[in-house]
Design an enzyme around this catalytic site. Structure first.
Site, PDB file in Angstrom:
ATOM      1  N   ARG A 105       9.000 -11.805   9.999  1.00 52.92           N
ATOM      2  CA  ARG A 105       9.062 -11.063  11.269  1.00 52.92           C
ATOM      3  C   ARG A 105       9.489 -12.041  12.360  1.00 52.92           C
ATOM      4  O   ARG A 105       8.885 -13.096  12.523  1.00 52.92           O
ATOM      5  CB  ARG A 105       7.709 -10.454  11.652  1.00 52.92           C
ATOM      6  CG  ARG A 105       7.697  -9.996  13.107  1.00 52.92           C
ATOM      7  CD  ARG A 105       6.458  -9.265  13.540  1.00 52.92           C
ATOM      8  NE  ARG A 105       6.430  -7.921  12.979  1.00 52.92           N
ATOM      9  CZ  ARG A 105       5.678  -6.933  13.477  1.00 52.92           C
ATOM     10  NH1 ARG A 105       4.926  -7.139  14.545  1.00 52.92           N
ATOM     11  NH2 ARG A 105       5.696  -5.750  12.914  1.00 52.92           N
ATOM     12  N   HIS A 132      13.460  -2.363  11.977  1.00 50.46           N
ATOM     13  CA  HIS A 132      12.062  -2.408  11.502  1.00 50.46           C
ATOM     14  C   HIS A 132      11.962  -1.496  10.272  1.00 50.46           C
ATOM     15  O   HIS A 132      11.316  -0.450  10.295  1.00 50.46           O
ATOM     16  CB  HIS A 132      11.130  -1.933  12.621  1.00 50.46           C
ATOM     17  CG  HIS A 132       9.681  -2.230  12.384  1.00 50.46           C
ATOM     18  ND1 HIS A 132       9.225  -3.000  11.329  1.00 50.46           N
ATOM     19  CD2 HIS A 132       8.561  -1.872  13.070  1.00 50.46           C
ATOM     20  CE1 HIS A 132       7.914  -3.094  11.392  1.00 50.46           C
ATOM     21  NE2 HIS A 132       7.488  -2.409  12.426  1.00 50.46           N
ATOM     22  N   GLN A 135       8.641   0.018   8.564  1.00 51.30           N
ATOM     23  CA  GLN A 135       7.973   1.057   9.356  1.00 51.30           C
ATOM     24  C   GLN A 135       8.478   2.462   8.991  1.00 51.30           C
ATOM     25  O   GLN A 135       7.718   3.429   8.939  1.00 51.30           O
ATOM     26  CB  GLN A 135       8.219   0.782  10.856  1.00 51.30           C
ATOM     27  CG  GLN A 135       7.622   1.814  11.789  1.00 51.30           C
ATOM     28  CD  GLN A 135       6.110   1.756  11.881  1.00 51.30           C
ATOM     29  OE1 GLN A 135       5.533   0.694  12.053  1.00 51.30           O
ATOM     30  NE2 GLN A 135       5.449   2.901  11.760  1.00 51.30           N
ATOM     31  N   ASP A 228       8.239   5.121  21.106  1.00 52.48           N
ATOM     32  CA  ASP A 228       7.893   3.702  20.936  1.00 52.48           C
ATOM     33  C   ASP A 228       7.772   3.098  22.335  1.00 52.48           C
ATOM     34  O   ASP A 228       8.166   3.729  23.332  1.00 52.48           O
ATOM     35  CB  ASP A 228       9.004   3.013  20.116  1.00 52.48           C
ATOM     36  CG  ASP A 228       8.712   1.543  19.807  1.00 52.48           C
ATOM     37  OD1 ASP A 228       7.537   1.128  19.887  1.00 52.48           O
ATOM     38  OD2 ASP A 228       9.671   0.811  19.484  1.00 52.48           O
ATOM     39  N   CYS A 269       4.953   4.262  16.209  1.00 52.49           N
ATOM     40  CA  CYS A 269       4.767   3.146  15.267  1.00 52.49           C
ATOM     41  C   CYS A 269       3.551   2.299  15.629  1.00 52.49           C
ATOM     42  O   CYS A 269       2.996   1.628  14.766  1.00 52.49           O
ATOM     43  CB  CYS A 269       6.027   2.293  15.200  1.00 52.49           C
ATOM     44  SG  CYS A 269       6.596   1.714  16.808  1.00 52.49           S
ATOM     45  N   ARG A 314       1.369   2.410   6.362  1.00 59.17           N
ATOM     46  CA  ARG A 314       2.041   1.103   6.317  1.00 59.17           C
ATOM     47  C   ARG A 314       1.588   0.326   5.081  1.00 59.17           C
ATOM     48  O   ARG A 314       2.371  -0.369   4.439  1.00 59.17           O
ATOM     49  CB  ARG A 314       1.718   0.256   7.574  1.00 59.17           C
ATOM     50  CG  ARG A 314       2.163   0.843   8.904  1.00 59.17           C
ATOM     51  CD  ARG A 314       3.668   1.011   9.039  1.00 59.17           C
ATOM     52  NE  ARG A 314       4.416  -0.186   8.698  1.00 59.17           N
ATOM     53  CZ  ARG A 314       4.536  -1.271   9.464  1.00 59.17           C
ATOM     54  NH1 ARG A 314       3.983  -1.317  10.649  1.00 59.17           N
ATOM     55  NH2 ARG A 314       5.250  -2.316   9.072  1.00 59.17           N
TER      56      ARG A 314
HETATM   57  N1  NVA Z   1       9.905  -1.808  19.358  1.00 55.01           N
HETATM   58  C1  NVA Z   1       8.613  -2.421  19.157  1.00 55.01           C
HETATM   59  C2  NVA Z   1       8.069  -2.074  17.821  1.00 55.01           C
HETATM   60  C3  NVA Z   1       6.708  -2.647  17.511  1.00 55.01           C
HETATM   61  C4  NVA Z   1       6.201  -2.294  16.156  1.00 55.01           C
HETATM   62  C5  NVA Z   1       8.757  -3.922  19.303  1.00 55.01           C
HETATM   63  O1  NVA Z   1       9.690  -4.489  18.730  1.00 55.01           O
HETATM   64  O2  NVA Z   1       7.946  -4.529  20.005  1.00 55.01           O
HETATM   65  N1   CP Z   2       3.995  -0.981  13.890  1.00 57.57           N
HETATM   66  C1   CP Z   2       3.896  -2.297  13.711  1.00 57.57           C
HETATM   67  O1   CP Z   2       4.796  -2.953  13.182  1.00 57.57           O
HETATM   68  O2   CP Z   2       2.755  -2.837  14.166  1.00 57.57           O
HETATM   69  P1   CP Z   2       2.383  -4.387  14.215  1.00 57.57           P
HETATM   70  O3   CP Z   2       3.221  -4.998  15.320  1.00 57.57           O
HETATM   71  O4   CP Z   2       0.918  -4.417  14.530  1.00 57.57           O
HETATM   72  O5   CP Z   2       2.707  -5.013  12.894  1.00 57.57           O
END
Ligand code: NVA
Ligand code: CP
Length: 330
Positions: A105, A132, A135, A228, A269, A314
């Site tokens: 990540r 992502h 997800q 989101d 999410c 998840r």
């Molecule tokens: N768009 C958000 C998704 C988090 C799971 C981010 O990248 O922060």
């Molecule tokens: N939805 C999601 O990816 O959550 P986290 O950032 O907690 O992993």
């Protein structure tokens, strides 16, 4: 079917492969609930690289690996040589010699693509600025559990249409033949080039992809409303003001949900800015003088919201990705 394959973005997957992962997720979920889960990953070693924070993704990989008998190493934003003293290409070759699978990540999609090219073991994208993909499997498993199918389901995604979620939901919807709408200001629609790729997939599956700045056109009679955060991890704090101005008309509130189908659901999410009673988001609310952001507390806590079922999925879907790419067909 996908043994040894990377999971870097949904564009690399066929509808058949994607649906296979969904079916495997449902099976692994059922086995776990019934206490009949078998360990397909005994003795495997898995490393989790996190350059950004996470609750769900990290815990899903950890619990999923442990349920399946695998061992885990967590590498956080500091404490390793990654991206500082050592390039990603070298890191890939080092970790590929130790581990059977690598989760990443971070920021650039290119980084996870380099890991995938050089590690020699499956690499899984746990979120980048662009995509992502893990997800989406959880989201679609949740929708399938509710409606019994994905093909033809109407889904509206409100908010930042060109972030990792907007991009990935669009590709996922194209793969499964959904009637999918991005509902956002025009300058927050996904990049033209990505829309073109999604449309090419949609032509083969019968998916309908629509891009509209009209709230009414977007959400009328829809089965699923998804949103989101308006500013994603890694984006500048300075863009909050502009995003709030642009996206407040696309907030998911009870007026929006009233326009949807009778049986509709709300998905997010997570994490979400919604609870005015906690400190989460308080500084932003105070600074910009608004009380609620992408979703109101009323909708988030309301009867159409199944975000915690979605969050639980998840675990089952990430487990399926690890099993399918490391153990193969079971
Ligand atoms: N768009 C958000 C998704 C988090 C799971 C981010 O990248 O922060
Ligand atoms: N939805 C999601 O990816 O959550 P986290 O950032 O907690 O992993």
């Amino acid at each position: 079917m996908i043994k040894n394959k990377n999971f870097l973005k949904l564009l690399d997957y066929t509808p058949e492969e994607f649906n296979y992962l969904l079916d495997l997720s449902a099976k692994l979920k059922k086995d776990k609930k019934e206490g009949t889960e078998k360990k397909y990953l005994s003795g495997k070693n898995i490393v989790l690289i996190f350059e950004k924070d996470s609750t769900r993704t990290r815990c899903a990989f950890e619990v999923g690996a442990m349920d399946q008998g695998a061992n885990i190493t967590y590498l956080g934003p500091s404490g390793s040589q990654i991206g500082k003293k050592e390039s990603i290409k070298d890191t890939a070759r080092v970790l590929g010699g130790f581990y059977d699978g690598i989760q990443y990540r971070g920021y650039a999609q290119e980084t996870v693509e380099i890991l995938g090219e050089f590690a020699g073991v499956p690499v899984w994208n746990g979120l980048t600025d662009e995509f992502h993909p893990t997800q989406i499997l959880a989201d679609f498993l949740t929708i399938k559990e509710k409606f019994g199918k994905l093909e033809g389901i109407k889904m509206a995604y409100l908010g930042d249409g060109r972030n990792n979620m907007g991009n990935s939901l669009m590709i996922g919807a194209a793969l499964v033949g959904m009637d999918f709408k991005i509902v956002a200001p025009k300058d927050l629609f996904p990049e033209e080039e990505l829309i073109k790729k999604a449309q090419e997939i949609a032509e083969t599956t019968g998916a309908q992809l629509t891009f509209t700045d009209s709230l009414e056109e977007g959400v009328s009679d829809t089965d699923v409303v998804y949103t989101d955060v308006w500013v994603s991890m890694g984006e500048e704090e300075g863009i909050w003001k502009e995003r709030i101005e642009k996206l407040l008309p696309y907030q998911v509130n009870s007026n929006v949900m009233d326009m949807t189908a009778k049986n509709s659901i709300f998905l997010h999410c997570l994490p979400a800015f919604h609870d005015q009673k906690t400190v989460v988001g308080k500084d932003i609310w105070e600074k910009f003088g608004i009380q609620e952001m992408e979703v109101t507390d009323e909708v988030f806590e309301g009867s159409k919201s199944i975000v915690f079922k979605q969050a639980e999925n998840r675990l089952h879907t990430i487990k399926a990705i690890m099993v399918a790419t490391l153990a193969g067909e079971i």
